[in-house]
Design a protein around this motif. Structure first.
Motif, short mmCIF file in Angstrom:
data_model
loop_
_atom_site.label_atom_id
_atom_site.label_comp_id
_atom_site.label_asym_id
_atom_site.label_seq_id
_atom_site.Cartn_x
_atom_site.Cartn_y
_atom_site.Cartn_z
N ASP A 1 0.83 -1.21 0.00
CA ASP A 1 0.00 0.00 0.00
C ASP A 1 0.86 1.26 0.00
O ASP A 1 2.06 1.22 0.30
CB ASP A 1 -0.92 0.01 1.23
CG ASP A 1 -0.13 0.15 2.51
OD1 ASP A 1 0.26 -0.88 3.08
OD2 ASP A 1 0.18 1.29 2.92
N THR B 1 -2.37 2.24 9.37
CA THR B 1 -3.57 2.02 10.17
C THR B 1 -3.35 2.14 11.69
O THR B 1 -4.31 2.05 12.46
CB THR B 1 -4.19 0.64 9.86
OG1 THR B 1 -3.22 -0.36 10.21
CG2 THR B 1 -4.53 0.49 8.39
N TYR C 1 1.90 -5.72 3.13
CA TYR C 1 0.59 -5.56 3.76
C TYR C 1 -0.54 -5.77 2.75
O TYR C 1 -0.58 -5.12 1.71
CB TYR C 1 0.50 -4.14 4.34
CG TYR C 1 -0.81 -3.80 4.99
CD1 TYR C 1 -1.01 -4.03 6.35
CD2 TYR C 1 -1.85 -3.25 4.25
CE1 TYR C 1 -2.22 -3.72 6.95
CE2 TYR C 1 -3.06 -2.94 4.85
CZ TYR C 1 -3.24 -3.17 6.20
OH TYR C 1 -4.43 -2.87 6.78
N ASP D 1 9.15 -3.34 7.22
CA ASP D 1 9.08 -3.16 5.77
C ASP D 1 10.45 -2.75 5.20
O ASP D 1 10.85 -3.20 4.13
CB ASP D 1 8.04 -2.10 5.40
CG ASP D 1 6.66 -2.45 5.93
OD1 ASP D 1 6.45 -3.61 6.34
OD2 ASP D 1 5.79 -1.57 5.95
O1 PXL Z 1 4.18 -1.75 8.25
C1 PXL Z 1 3.12 -2.61 8.00
C2 PXL Z 1 1.92 -1.85 7.52
C3 PXL Z 1 1.82 -1.50 6.19
N1 PXL Z 1 0.76 -0.81 5.71
C4 PXL Z 1 -0.23 -0.42 6.52
C5 PXL Z 1 -0.19 -0.72 7.88
C6 PXL Z 1 0.91 -1.47 8.39
C7 PXL Z 1 0.96 -1.84 9.81
O2 PXL Z 1 0.13 -1.51 10.59
O3 PXL Z 1 -1.17 -0.29 8.68
C8 PXL Z 1 -1.37 0.36 5.95
#
Ligand code: PXL
Length: 282
Positions: A9, A44, A79, A227
């Motif tokens: 994302d 999130t 994710y 990540d």
């Molecule tokens: O880092 C992992 C991650 C990636 N993307 C979104 C997240 C999270 C972890 O909560 O909320 C949208």
């Protein structure tokens, strides 16, 4: 130029997913090809956020890329918002995963024993299918236990014992045995206490070798570090480095950034100032 497809994302704040992966892969001299799974105002973990789900667009992008007749040296999925997105990644793999493509799956779904919002039994079953197709997996300990049907609370109950890492290794080996081909599992963010000091480490397990690298734990965890770690591993392996070299590179890149963020009391949901350390990956 080598290319990695980044299925993740795009979050405006949180320095995670694509905003972590693109700069890391680029500075390593590899073309970053993002396939966004969602666009969010922030990750999130923030109290409130806006999310535009891209599930319906994932197949369209995959099909257009197929028409372009492009190939990828690496595929990295992170994710995923729901089990439908897992199916879209499986479709992407059908189109683009070749014998020599490196596929790294980060099975993002839980941490510290707690599942994230997207987690359901169906999601876990989907993640089990997806991760079996990966050459490299980067679960944290909670995710490893979920994938291997082990009890996380029972596992961390052994964290002060001599054989804690050996126990995690044997769970990883159980998971390796279920996989189709050759895999490496890198269990991330393993916390343990030794002689009063807390450590955080990563454990790599494959059919050939197993090793563990750990550093003193600052007591704080930050958004996006998993990540960033997975991105360095993926970029390094695509460049032909060994898993040990890849893990050493990732540790060299992240350790000081995490120490600095901890000292400066950076808000954990905003992530570390990794930008200052990108030159370590050149
Ligand atoms: O880092 C992992 C991650 C990636 N993307 C979104 C997240 C999270 C972890 O909560 O909320 C949208």
């Amino acid at each position: 130029m080598k290319k990695i497809a980044l299925i993740n994302d795009l979050s405006g704040f949180g320095k995670c997913s694509l905003t972590a992966a693109i700069p890391v892969i680029s500075v390593m001299g590899i073309q970053a090809c993002p396939l966004p799974t969602a666009v969010l105002s922030s990750q999130t973990g923030f109290k409130e956020y806006f999310c535009d789900d891209f599930t319906d667009r994932m197949k369209d992008i995959t099909d257009q890329w197929k028409k372009l007749d492009v190939n990828f040296d690496g595929i990295y999925s992170g994710y995923l918002a729901d089990s439908l997105q897992i199916e879209k990644v499986l479709y992407f793999l059908e189109q683009f995963q070749k014998k020599d493509t490196l596929y790294l799956a980060d099975p993002v779904m839980a941490d510290h024993g707690k599942p994230y919002g997207m987690f359901t039994e169906k999601f876990l079953q989907g993640m089990k299918v997806l991760t079996r197709k990966a050459n490299v997996l980067t679960p944290n300990l909670t995710e490893l236990c979920l994938l291997a049907d082990e009890d996380y609370e029972k596992m961390i109950g052994h964290c002060q014992e001599e054989d804690y890492i050996a126990r995690i290794q044997s769970v990883s080996e159980k998971l390796l045995a279920k996989a189709e081909g050759k895999q490496t599992i890198v269990v991330t963010g393993i916390l343990r206490k030794k002689t009063g000091q807390e450590y955080v480490g990563n454990l790599a397990v494959s059919a050939e070798e197993s090793f563990h690298i750990e550093n003193p734990y600052t007591g704080m965890g930050f958004s996006g570090t998993g990540d960033l770690f997975a991105s360095v591993i993926c970029g390094s392996l695509v460049k032909g480095l060994s898993i040990r070299e890849a893990m050493e590179k990732a540790t060299y890149f992240l350790q000081e950034a995490i120490e600095e963020a901890s000292k400066e009391n950076v808000s954990p949901c905003h992530g570390v100032h990794f930008e200052k350390y990108l030159s370590r990956l050149l």
